[in-house]
Write a protein that holds these residues in place. Structure first.
Motif, mmCIF file in Angstrom:
data_model
loop_
_atom_site.group_PDB
_atom_site.id
_atom_site.type_symbol
_atom_site.label_atom_id
_atom_site.label_comp_id
_atom_site.label_asym_id
_atom_site.label_seq_id
_atom_site.Cartn_x
_atom_site.Cartn_y
_atom_site.Cartn_z
ATOM 1 N N LEU A 27 0.838 -1.203 0.000
ATOM 2 C CA LEU A 27 0.000 0.000 0.000
ATOM 3 C C LEU A 27 0.875 1.256 0.000
ATOM 4 O O LEU A 27 0.657 2.185 -0.794
ATOM 5 C CB LEU A 27 -0.921 -0.027 1.223
ATOM 6 C CG LEU A 27 -2.038 1.023 1.316
ATOM 7 C CD1 LEU A 27 -3.146 0.524 2.229
ATOM 8 C CD2 LEU A 27 -1.527 2.350 1.835
ATOM 9 N N ARG A 28 1.850 1.285 0.903
ATOM 10 C CA ARG A 28 2.717 2.467 0.977
ATOM 11 C C ARG A 28 3.575 2.615 -0.285
ATOM 12 O O ARG A 28 3.824 3.728 -0.744
ATOM 13 C CB ARG A 28 3.599 2.388 2.229
ATOM 14 C CG ARG A 28 2.818 2.691 3.504
ATOM 15 C CD ARG A 28 3.692 2.743 4.743
ATOM 16 N NE ARG A 28 3.977 1.393 5.229
ATOM 17 C CZ ARG A 28 5.149 0.797 5.132
ATOM 18 N NH1 ARG A 28 6.162 1.409 4.539
ATOM 19 N NH2 ARG A 28 5.340 -0.429 5.600
ATOM 20 N N ARG A 29 3.987 1.503 -0.859
ATOM 21 C CA ARG A 29 4.786 1.560 -2.090
ATOM 22 C C ARG A 29 3.987 2.185 -3.232
ATOM 23 O O ARG A 29 4.469 3.079 -3.925
ATOM 24 C CB ARG A 29 5.246 0.159 -2.477
ATOM 25 C CG ARG A 29 5.989 0.089 -3.800
ATOM 26 C CD ARG A 29 6.170 -1.345 -4.249
ATOM 27 N NE ARG A 29 6.808 -1.435 -5.547
ATOM 28 C CZ ARG A 29 6.868 -2.544 -6.276
ATOM 29 N NH1 ARG A 29 6.330 -3.672 -5.803
ATOM 30 N NH2 ARG A 29 7.452 -2.543 -7.458
ATOM 31 N N LEU A 30 2.760 1.708 -3.407
ATOM 32 C CA LEU A 30 1.941 2.232 -4.496
ATOM 33 C C LEU A 30 1.557 3.684 -4.251
ATOM 34 O O LEU A 30 1.512 4.494 -5.182
ATOM 35 C CB LEU A 30 0.691 1.373 -4.668
ATOM 36 C CG LEU A 30 0.932 -0.081 -5.085
ATOM 37 C CD1 LEU A 30 -0.386 -0.812 -5.240
ATOM 38 C CD2 LEU A 30 1.744 -0.145 -6.371
ATOM 39 N N GLY A 31 1.261 4.015 -3.003
ATOM 40 C CA GLY A 31 0.914 5.399 -2.692
ATOM 41 C C GLY A 31 2.070 6.342 -2.953
ATOM 42 O O GLY A 31 1.892 7.417 -3.551
ATOM 43 N N GLN A 32 3.268 5.952 -2.535
ATOM 44 C CA GLN A 32 4.427 6.806 -2.766
ATOM 45 C C GLN A 32 4.735 6.917 -4.253
ATOM 46 O O GLN A 32 5.078 8.000 -4.749
ATOM 47 C CB GLN A 32 5.634 6.268 -2.016
ATOM 48 C CG GLN A 32 6.896 7.097 -2.246
ATOM 49 C CD GLN A 32 8.012 6.716 -1.304
ATOM 50 O OE1 GLN A 32 7.776 6.345 -0.168
ATOM 51 N NE2 GLN A 32 9.244 6.799 -1.789
ATOM 52 N N LEU A 33 4.619 5.817 -4.964
ATOM 53 C CA LEU A 33 4.883 5.832 -6.399
ATOM 54 C C LEU A 33 3.931 6.781 -7.112
ATOM 55 O O LEU A 33 4.338 7.546 -8.002
ATOM 56 C CB LEU A 33 4.735 4.421 -6.961
ATOM 57 C CG LEU A 33 5.105 4.210 -8.428
ATOM 58 C CD1 LEU A 33 6.568 4.551 -8.666
ATOM 59 C CD2 LEU A 33 4.835 2.772 -8.843
ATOM 60 N N THR A 34 2.653 6.763 -6.717
ATOM 61 C CA THR A 34 1.673 7.651 -7.338
ATOM 62 C C THR A 34 1.995 9.111 -7.044
ATOM 63 O O THR A 34 1.941 9.969 -7.929
ATOM 64 C CB THR A 34 0.263 7.317 -6.841
ATOM 65 O OG1 THR A 34 -0.009 5.939 -7.067
ATOM 66 C CG2 THR A 34 -0.783 8.146 -7.563
ATOM 67 N N LEU A 35 2.328 9.403 -5.785
ATOM 68 C CA LEU A 35 2.684 10.770 -5.425
ATOM 69 C C LEU A 35 3.919 11.237 -6.182
ATOM 70 O O LEU A 35 3.956 12.350 -6.713
ATOM 71 C CB LEU A 35 2.941 10.865 -3.923
ATOM 72 C CG LEU A 35 1.774 11.214 -3.013
ATOM 73 C CD1 LEU A 35 2.264 11.385 -1.584
ATOM 74 C CD2 LEU A 35 1.064 12.472 -3.477
ATOM 75 N N ASP A 36 4.946 10.391 -6.212
ATOM 76 C CA ASP A 36 6.194 10.779 -6.872
ATOM 77 C C ASP A 36 6.001 11.009 -8.363
ATOM 78 O O ASP A 36 6.560 11.947 -8.935
ATOM 79 C CB ASP A 36 7.254 9.685 -6.673
ATOM 80 C CG ASP A 36 7.832 9.688 -5.263
ATOM 81 O OD1 ASP A 36 7.624 10.674 -4.538
ATOM 82 O OD2 ASP A 36 8.481 8.690 -4.898
ATOM 83 N N ALA A 37 5.228 10.133 -9.000
ATOM 84 C CA ALA A 37 5.104 10.195 -10.465
ATOM 85 C C ALA A 37 4.084 11.228 -10.926
ATOM 86 O O ALA A 37 4.295 11.904 -11.944
ATOM 87 C CB ALA A 37 4.739 8.823 -11.007
ATOM 88 N N PHE A 38 2.982 11.362 -10.194
ATOM 89 C CA PHE A 38 1.889 12.234 -10.653
ATOM 90 C C PHE A 38 1.350 13.070 -9.490
ATOM 91 O O PHE A 38 0.231 12.872 -9.020
ATOM 92 C CB PHE A 38 0.771 11.390 -11.274
ATOM 93 C CG PHE A 38 1.264 10.483 -12.366
ATOM 94 C CD1 PHE A 38 1.602 10.992 -13.607
ATOM 95 C CD2 PHE A 38 1.431 9.123 -12.143
ATOM 96 C CE1 PHE A 38 2.085 10.176 -14.617
ATOM 97 C CE2 PHE A 38 1.906 8.293 -13.134
ATOM 98 C CZ PHE A 38 2.243 8.812 -14.382
ATOM 99 N N PRO A 39 2.169 14.024 -9.016
ATOM 100 C CA PRO A 39 1.779 14.790 -7.821
ATOM 101 C C PRO A 39 0.633 15.766 -8.046
ATOM 102 O O PRO A 39 0.079 16.279 -7.078
ATOM 103 C CB PRO A 39 3.065 15.548 -7.472
ATOM 104 C CG PRO A 39 3.779 15.700 -8.778
ATOM 105 C CD PRO A 39 3.480 14.435 -9.536
ATOM 106 N N ALA A 40 0.271 16.018 -9.305
ATOM 107 C CA ALA A 40 -0.773 16.995 -9.587
ATOM 108 C C ALA A 40 -2.056 16.350 -10.090
ATOM 109 O O ALA A 40 -2.937 17.047 -10.598
ATOM 110 C CB ALA A 40 -0.270 18.010 -10.622
#
Length: 746
Positions: free
Chosen positions: A487-500
């Motif tokens: 869960l944390r991996r996917l959440g961080q990946l989403t934030l890092d890649a598409f923060p907007a």
């Protein structure tokens, strides 16, 4: 009839059908017409089913006679067509099985075969070898039966057969055999090798380039021969003065050759245009052969054509003319992108078709000796390399870094493999764990239905063959930690890649599933559709807003949007609305309605303003991500800067946009994401706003004029000010995405 009833009535389906029909009959591109024709057929099925009562749009069981767990074909807007994805004609492996066993080519007969000793042995062998593919959740059912019987759990197997047996003649309940085991869950891909191969095969020759190649390799050399013929008639610079005995025979030969060329080479029409030099030379030859001779006008045109050709390129056979034709021949015979697509397609054809491409470098290497269509050593053109990149296999992080994942929506389509592995970790048996993971991955590809009355989509544990395995599932602290880490991996990946970008609903569903596996009990909220919104939010929205309040109380985010998180934390009235409805809060509903100031549920735009307020209050899962320990790799200031950069790009797209409202909404969503990032610990909003002004000053006038009020409003709040009730502050404005009246960004 209210707006929601209109939305799920036949009017929407009819409008979509008409749109598909217009495209299928009027679009200039053949492939686009074909795709539109397929959509037309699906919308015809939707409309027919609604009119004859077979379909009940808005229900969890929209197709009469099929239970909720059946995977349905769903078109835009969540409308079921009435077809089951696991139905339809027999697949090739099913037909081959029927032929091999002498069974009727019927699903029920094949179903019965898999319950025989030999059939169960076949399924068990597939499971142990891992040489199968589950492309739709139903395809795992009989494999689960085989596994249960193999472990002695006869009661669970029989109960499962009782539940799925009535549909044995309509649905496929067996996996698809494959030659090699599937890659592990860490490896993902955007498209399979088969998908890439289809794209390469669909790469048609560019007609303009082919016409140019034909001109360079066919018609230019022929024009040279005509010019040489007429040059033999020149005396003192005047053409058509002297004709030797062989001239007419040569002329007839050239005219015959022209007819053969014109029959075969039809892409370039230059030789048929009367004003072109080649056409003038050929017409003059025809006149002489026919005995008509040259008129004063045709003689003048011929003289001008010969003179201009000599002036531009020199005499055929001269060094300058030969050099030019040599260069043109090289250009005209160079392999095209179509040729490279065929060549690379042959390479891809040797790969497993139902997996990604593990070695993209090898597939896109320069042309090898012995490969047909291009010289050895020739590099593969970038457009063809981009097609191959879509099939690249690797970790999600590798695909994001390689630029293969262009959006959060595409990213969401890749994560089911990761979530599936975490979900399956609770099954101790390795063979069963692989089967559950494959089933969960297929389940993640189900399209959501349009639902009413706060009903939720079918969940993984509602599938009969998953319920049948409940007694063999053993969640431990280790499996819960595994899910929490995913869960944390996917959440961080989403934030890092598409923060907007808002978390797309497929990603939200995967995070929610992982949260349940981790036993976190956290609320994950979906983006709601304004055109079917029914005026109330499920209870998880209030829970998510309270989590946001714990994080953002007293923050820039709270002050910018005028939120009183302390008052929101005191809301605790939860009731039940409808037998299948999730818990809701009337007070939260009223709060969103009041903040929107729309006065009620009157239109799609009004609904949108209310939904946006719920997104603002909940931060649309951002606070929940922080709550589970997600933080960006590059830090919150970097995400804020990227969010503002996205807002600049989107604002530029508003100009001359025939449909600006979706872009305006995306701009406001990027702005809200940026505000959240600015409100995190360690961020200096004052310094960030100064950088934003510098970035804005470098933009075109349209972008500066449109976004300056929003940035001015943000600067005002950062300095300690606030907005008036109408969302203004001096020359500044609060930026929201929805408006009942004309939006000020337009």
């Amino acid at each position: 009839m209210d707006e929601n009833e209109k939305r799920i009535g036949t009017g929407y389906a009819t409008a979509q059908l008409a749109k598909a029909f217009a495209t299928s009959t009027g679009h200039e591109d053949a492939e686009t017409r074909q795709r539109a024709g397929e959509r037309l057929h699906r919308w015809e099925s939707v409309l027919r089913g609604m009119l004859n009562g077979v379909l009940t749009i808005g229900s969890r069981t929209p197709v009469a006679g099929l239970p909720a767990w059946v995977t349905l074909e769903v078109v835009r807007g969540g409308f079921a067509t009435g077809s089951a994805v696991a139905g339809g004609p027999l697949l090739p492996h099913e037909t081959a099985l029927a032929t091999r066993t002498g069974l009727p080519a019927q699903r029920r007969a094949l179903f019965a075969h898999h319950l025989t000793e030999s059939g169960l042995a076949e399924l068990t062998a597939l499971l142990r070898a891992g040489t199968y593919r589950v492309d739709v959740p139903e395809a795992a059912a009989l494999a689960v039966v085989a596994w249960l019987l193999g472990t002695g759990d006869r009661n669970a197997a029989l109960a499962l057969l009782d539940e799925i047996g009535p549909y044995a003649d309509r649905l496929r309940f067996t996996p698809v055999p494959r030659d090699v085991p599937a890659p592990g869950p860490a490896v993902v891909w955007r498209e399979t090798a088969a998908d890439v191969s289809a794209r390469l095969a669909g790469r048609r020759p560019d007609e303009r380039i082919e016409a140019m190649r034909e001109a360079l390799t066919v018609w230019n050399p022929f024009a040279d021969r005509l010019l040489a013929l007429w040059l033999d008639t020149v005396v003192d610079g005047r053409v058509a003065v002297r004709f030797d005995d062989r001239w007419r025979d040569r002329a007839i030969t050239l005219l015959d050759h022209y007819e053969r060329l014109a029959t075969v080479h039809r892409r370039c029409g230059k030789h048929r245009r009367p004003k072109e030099n080649l056409a003038i030379l050929r017409a003059a030859v025809q006149d002489m052969v026919d005995g008509a001779g040259l008129t004063a006008r045709s003689r003048g045109l011929l003289q001008h054509a010969v003179d201009s050709m000599l002036r531009r390129r020199g005499r055929p056979g001269s060094p300058e003319h030969t050099a030019l034709r040599t260069r043109q021949a090289v250009t005209g015979t160079a392999p095209t992108h179509h040729t490279f697509a065929q060549l690379v397609g042959d390479r891809v054809a040797d790969l497993p078709p139902d997996a990604g491409i593990a070695d993209v470098v090898a597939v896109t290497a320069p042309v090898r000796a012995g490969e047909q269509g291009a010289p050895a050593g020739a590099p593969i053109p970038e457009p063809i390399r981009r097609i191959i990149a879509r099939g690249r296999a690797g970790t999600i992080e590798e695909l994001v870094a390689a630029g293969v994942v262009p959006s959060a929506e595409v990213l969401a389509g890749l994560v089911p493999r990761i979530a599936a592995a975490a979900t399956a970790a609770a099954y101790p048996d390795e063979t069963l764990r692989a089967l559950v993971a494959a089933t969960h991955q297929a389940f993640g590809n189900r399209r959501s239905l349009l639902l009413r009355n706060l009903e939720h989509q079918v969940r993984f544990d509602e599938l009969p063959w998953v319920r049948a395995l409940a007694g063999h599932r053993h969640a431990t602290d280790g499996t819960r930690d595994h899910a929490d880490a995913a869960l944390r991996r996917l959440g961080q990946l989403t934030l890092d890649a598409f923060p907007a970008t808002l978390l797309p609903n497929p990603m939200v569903r995967q995070l929610a599933a992982l949260g349940r596996e981790a036993d976190a009990g956290l609320p994950w909220v979906e983006e709601l559709a304004a055109d079917i919104f029914e005026g109330t939010f499920s209870g998880k929205f209030l829970a998510a807003a309270k989590i946001a309040g714990e994080l953002l109380a007293g923050s820039l985010y709270e002050r910018y949007y005028g939120i009183d998180y302390a008052a929101l934390a005191r809301i605790d009235d939860v009731d039940r609305r409808g037998r299948h409805a999730a818990a809701t809060s009337a007070a939260f509903d009223a709060l969103c309605l009041t903040r929107a100031g729309s006065g009620g549920w009157h239109s799609v735009a009004a609904n949108g303003t209310v939904i946006e307020q719920a997104q603002i209050l909940t931060t649309h899962n951002l606070a929940t991500l922080v709550h589970v320990g997600v933080s960006p790799t590059a830090g919150w200031p970097d995400l804020a800067r990227r969010g503002f950069a996205t807002a600049l790009v989107l604002t530029a797209r508003i100009r001359h946009n025939p449909r600006p409202l979706p872009t305006i909404k995306d701009t406001a969503y990027a702005w809200r994401q940026m505000l959240f990032h600015l409100s995190m610990p360690g961020v200096d909003p004052t310094a960030a706003v100064e950088l934003f002004w510098d970035d804005l000053d470098r933009q075109p006038p349209f972008v500066r004029d449109r976004l300056a009020p929003a940035l001015d409003g943000l600067a005002h709040v950062v300095a300690g000010g606030g907005f008036a009730a109408d969302g203004t502050a001096r020359t500044g404005r609060r930026l929201l995405g929805w408006a009942v009246d004309r939006h000020w960004l337009r």
